[in-house]
Write an enzyme that holds these catalytic residues in place. Structure first.
Site, PDB file in Angstrom:
ATOM      1  N   GLU A  30     -45.381 -17.357 -20.642  1.00 19.89           N
ATOM      2  CA  GLU A  30     -46.278 -17.247 -19.486  1.00 19.89           C
ATOM      3  C   GLU A  30     -45.934 -18.291 -18.431  1.00 19.89           C
ATOM      4  OE1 GLU A  30     -47.155 -17.245 -22.619  1.00 19.89           O
ATOM      5  OE2 GLU A  30     -48.821 -15.867 -23.011  1.00 19.89           O
ATOM      6  N   GLY A  41     -50.571 -30.048 -28.205  1.00 22.60           N
ATOM      7  CA  GLY A  41     -50.922 -29.432 -26.921  1.00 22.60           C
ATOM      8  C   GLY A  41     -52.402 -29.497 -26.613  1.00 22.60           C
ATOM      9  N   ARG A  42     -53.241 -29.087 -27.581  1.00 21.48           N
ATOM     10  CA  ARG A  42     -54.694 -29.024 -27.303  1.00 21.48           C
ATOM     11  C   ARG A  42     -55.342 -30.404 -27.296  1.00 21.48           C
ATOM     12  NH1 ARG A  42     -53.035 -26.618 -31.795  1.00 21.48           N
ATOM     13  NH2 ARG A  42     -53.627 -27.452 -33.826  1.00 21.48           N
ATOM     14  N   LYS A 101     -45.213 -28.334 -22.996  1.00 19.54           N
ATOM     15  CA  LYS A 101     -44.657 -29.265 -23.979  1.00 19.54           C
ATOM     16  C   LYS A 101     -43.335 -28.734 -24.523  1.00 19.54           C
ATOM     17  CE  LYS A 101     -45.616 -31.290 -28.484  1.00 19.54           C
ATOM     18  NZ  LYS A 101     -46.554 -31.442 -29.580  1.00 19.54           N
ATOM     19  N   GLU A 116     -58.216 -23.561 -32.656  1.00 16.47           N
ATOM     20  CA  GLU A 116     -56.786 -23.615 -32.976  1.00 16.47           C
ATOM     21  C   GLU A 116     -56.526 -24.729 -33.997  1.00 16.47           C
ATOM     22  OE1 GLU A 116     -53.398 -22.216 -30.123  1.00 16.47           O
ATOM     23  OE2 GLU A 116     -53.457 -24.381 -29.975  1.00 16.47           O
ATOM     24  N   HIS A 128     -80.241 -16.812 -18.875  1.00 15.88           N
ATOM     25  CA  HIS A 128     -80.503 -15.487 -18.310  1.00 15.88           C
ATOM     26  C   HIS A 128     -79.486 -14.474 -18.801  1.00 15.88           C
ATOM     27  CE1 HIS A 128     -83.451 -17.275 -15.572  1.00 15.88           C
ATOM     28  NE2 HIS A 128     -82.639 -18.330 -15.646  1.00 15.88           N
ATOM     29  N   LYS A 139     -46.750 -13.349 -30.816  1.00 13.55           N
ATOM     30  CA  LYS A 139     -45.638 -13.612 -29.880  1.00 13.55           C
ATOM     31  C   LYS A 139     -44.408 -12.813 -30.293  1.00 13.55           C
ATOM     32  CE  LYS A 139     -46.861 -18.391 -28.711  1.00 13.55           C
ATOM     33  NZ  LYS A 139     -46.490 -19.787 -28.815  1.00 13.55           N
TER      34      LYS A 139
HETATM   35  O1  LIG Z   1     -47.299 -26.571 -23.612  1.00 12.98           O
HETATM   36  P1  LIG Z   1     -46.633 -25.364 -24.139  1.00 12.98           P
HETATM   37  O2  LIG Z   1     -45.468 -25.683 -25.040  1.00 12.98           O
HETATM   38  O3  LIG Z   1     -46.210 -24.441 -23.012  1.00 12.98           O
HETATM   39  O4  LIG Z   1     -47.653 -24.590 -25.038  1.00 12.98           O
HETATM   40  C1  LIG Z   1     -48.801 -23.970 -24.535  1.00 12.98           C
HETATM   41  C2  LIG Z   1     -49.657 -23.407 -25.666  1.00 12.98           C
HETATM   42  O5  LIG Z   1     -48.952 -22.357 -26.278  1.00 12.98           O
HETATM   43  C3  LIG Z   1     -49.043 -22.052 -27.639  1.00 12.98           C
HETATM   44  O6  LIG Z   1     -49.130 -20.676 -27.823  1.00 12.98           O
HETATM   45  C4  LIG Z   1     -50.011 -22.793 -28.504  1.00 12.98           C
HETATM   46  O7  LIG Z   1     -50.838 -21.928 -29.236  1.00 12.98           O
HETATM   47  C5  LIG Z   1     -50.848 -23.791 -27.787  1.00 12.98           C
HETATM   48  O8  LIG Z   1     -51.248 -24.767 -28.697  1.00 12.98           O
HETATM   49  C6  LIG Z   1     -50.105 -24.454 -26.650  1.00 12.98           C
HETATM   50  O9  LIG Z   1     -50.942 -25.388 -26.035  1.00 12.98           O
END
Ligand SMILES: O=P(O)(O)OC[C@H]1O[C@H](O)[C@H](O)[C@@H](O)[C@@H]1O
Length: 531
Positions: free
Chosen positions: A217, A268-269, A211, A355, A386, A501
């Protein structure tokens, strides 16, 4: 002028529930849990029934939970959210100040949309996806050798990975046999290497999902994959697709074969029903199945607008969760799907819930003075039986359990072994666990005693399909939103992930400059023996 939202402890129902919690319903008393109770405490809904006889509730408790939901105006706020109110904000402090409209991603079936402007944007992206998928099918889009694409690597993390991955896993039984999907999320280089070792890159599309377009990453993994494409003599711009925010750093048509958009008002979530989930799902299953998935989610969104908690599964689940967490002191919620397809779903809900509601500040800027979001975790049954169920039955920690099951399997490949087929064995275990937790069993040997009174619910569906998966996803999204409203927290930001971060950047700077030992971060780097 913004309306002042009530904190739950300011509600009369809160005080009443506190009193009722001193003597909660005892499921271990002989006859307390009878067939009448089990039949009465069922909420029938879209694609699922919620069986909640094994909760420590009476009709008085349910009435009070209804009053609490009403006093906090939960359904009203949910409707405001769907219509486009700025719900992502904290009063008196700088905050994101955004609308929250993930529900618009599936509000494409309504005659009158709750928020027209968002639905117009959503429909535009869906039309782009339909066209793109058709072009892969009819051969308009091919690789340089004129062959069709048969694989897709989905690159993303957090909300740009967990939802799409868990939904793909849930629905791959319906996937096209000629297509494969892989996921890369972790910045651990072994994650991308393992996938790159397995695919034929010449026939692979790479969907980069972010987003913000700036997540460390995802950008690192994109670079690794682009590099592999180049090393294989391929042009990344003919293989890479983007899902990103309009005008994000990734919004660059020259670098991508196609770009799909998500919008500021989709967190995002909560983005699985946006292009974040739809492109991968569409590639794997086809466009019509994407529509089925969205339809299920939309039907659940509509059903979640019912004020009566006894007729609204997400709201009832939310309020039972509040009862267990705030009044019966259950700190964690285990999501236990008796469905192998849902094996990644608890991981998705972990992000979606923790979150969203893992907050200590109310929307009015004041501290939270009660418990907000619980710890969420889980694994599929029967595997978990188990592994960690010992603690669920006899541990000192009381865990609220949410079982999810389906009457029928997805693939219909089963056989009778010793008088029952595997699906029957699966369901028998689910029901047995529910009863065992609730009723317990006395034994004079304390080590073999089961105290019981361990609250659980069962979400029971017919079969895990695109439509029921959409409904299940929307059910949990709505549950989380209702609980956030109830605790008066802003469920839509995630400031808590920032500090780590910033410090990771500081440590990377120290690594690059070979700085050692001055700041706390540098000292830790040296102690860990990392050069
Ligand atoms: O979709 P992006 O901007 O790459 O974000 C990916 C993720 O990174 C962040 O650290 C947030 O904690 C998440 O809520 C998010 O979904």
């Amino acid at each position: 002028m913004a309306k002042r939202r009530k904190s739950i402890y300011e509600c009369q129902a809160f005080l009443n529930l506190k009193e009722l919690a001193e003597n909660p319903f005892d499921m271990t008393v002989e006859g307390a849990l009878d067939s009448e109770r089990l039949e009465t405490f069922v909420c029938k809904g879209i694609e699922f029934d919620l069986l909640y006889g094994c909760q420590r509730v009476t009709t008085d408790v349910l009435d009070c939970l209804q009053s609490l939901a009403d006093e906090c105006g939960l359904v009203g706020q949910y409707e405001e959210m769907r219509a486009g109110a700025v719900m992502n904000r904290i009063e008196r402090y700088p905050s994101e100040e955004r609308q929250v409209l993930h529900t618009a991603c599936r509000d494409v079936f309504s005659k009158t949309a709750a928020n027209d402007a968002a639905v117009i944007q959503v429909k535009r992206e869906l039309a782009k996806l339909q066209e793109f998928l058709a072009e892969i099918d009819n051969g308009k889009i091919r690789n340089t050798a004129g062959e069709t694409f048969t694989s897709l690597i989905h690159v993303g993390i957090g909300g740009s990975d967990l939802g799409p991955r868990s939904i793909y896993e849930a629905l791959k039984a319906y996937g096209r046999k000629d297509r494969k999907v892989y996921f890369v999320s972790n910045v651990d280089p072994d994650d991308s290497a393992a996938v790159l070792d397995r695919v034929d890159l010449s026939k692979t599309l790479v969907l980069v999902v972010s987003k913000s377009g700036s997540t460390l990453e995802t950008l690192s993994n994109e670079s690794l994959v682009r590099n592999a494409l180049k090393e294989a003599g391929l042009d990344p711009a003919r293989h890479c697709l983007a899902v990103t925010g309009e005008s994000s750093p990734m919004d660059n048509h020259e670098r991508y074969l196609r770009s799909f958009y998500m919008f500021d008002y989709i967190g995002g979530r909560f983005s699985s029903t946006s292009m974040v989930g739809a492109v991968t799902l569409g590639f794997a299953l086809g466009y019509n199945q994407v529509l089925e998935f969205l339809k299920g989610a939309w039907l659940m969104d509509e059903a979640a607008a019912e004020r009566n908690i006894r007729g609204n599964i997400p709201l009832l689940l939310a309020m039972l969760g509040v009862w267990n967490h705030n009044f019966l002191a259950m700190d964690t919620v285990a999501i236990l799907p008796y469905s192998q397809g849902l094996h990644r779903f608890p991981a998705h809900l972990q992000q979606c819930d923790m979150e969203s509601n893992g907050k200590s500040v109310q929307r009015n800027g004041e501290p939270v003075r009660y418990k907000s979001g619980p710890i969420v975790w889980g694994e599929p049954g029967t595997n978990g039986q188990h592994a960690f169920y010992q603690l669920l039955h006899q541990g000192t920690e009381k865990v609220a359990v949410e079982f999810i099951g389906f009457r029928k399997s997805q693939r219909n490949r089963d056989m009778c072994i010793q008088g029952s087929n595997s699906q029957q064995k699966l369901l028998a275990n689910l029901l047995a666990q529910s009863l065992a937790l609730a009723v317990g069993r006395e034994d004079e040997n304390p080590n073999k005693n089961f105290a019981g009174n361990r609250s659980n619910v069962i979400l029971m569906g017919e079969r895990l399909t695109p439509k029921s998966m959409g409904a299940l996803l929307a059910l949990y999204e709505a549950k989380i939103v209702f609980q956030g409203f109830c605790w008066n927290v802003n469920s839509f930001d995630q400031e808590g992930v920032q500090l780590g971060k910033v410090l990771a950047d500081e440590i990377l700077g120290a690594m690059a400059e070979k700085r050692n030992g001055k700041t706390l971060a540098e000292a830790l780097l040296a102690v860990a023996g990392i050069s």
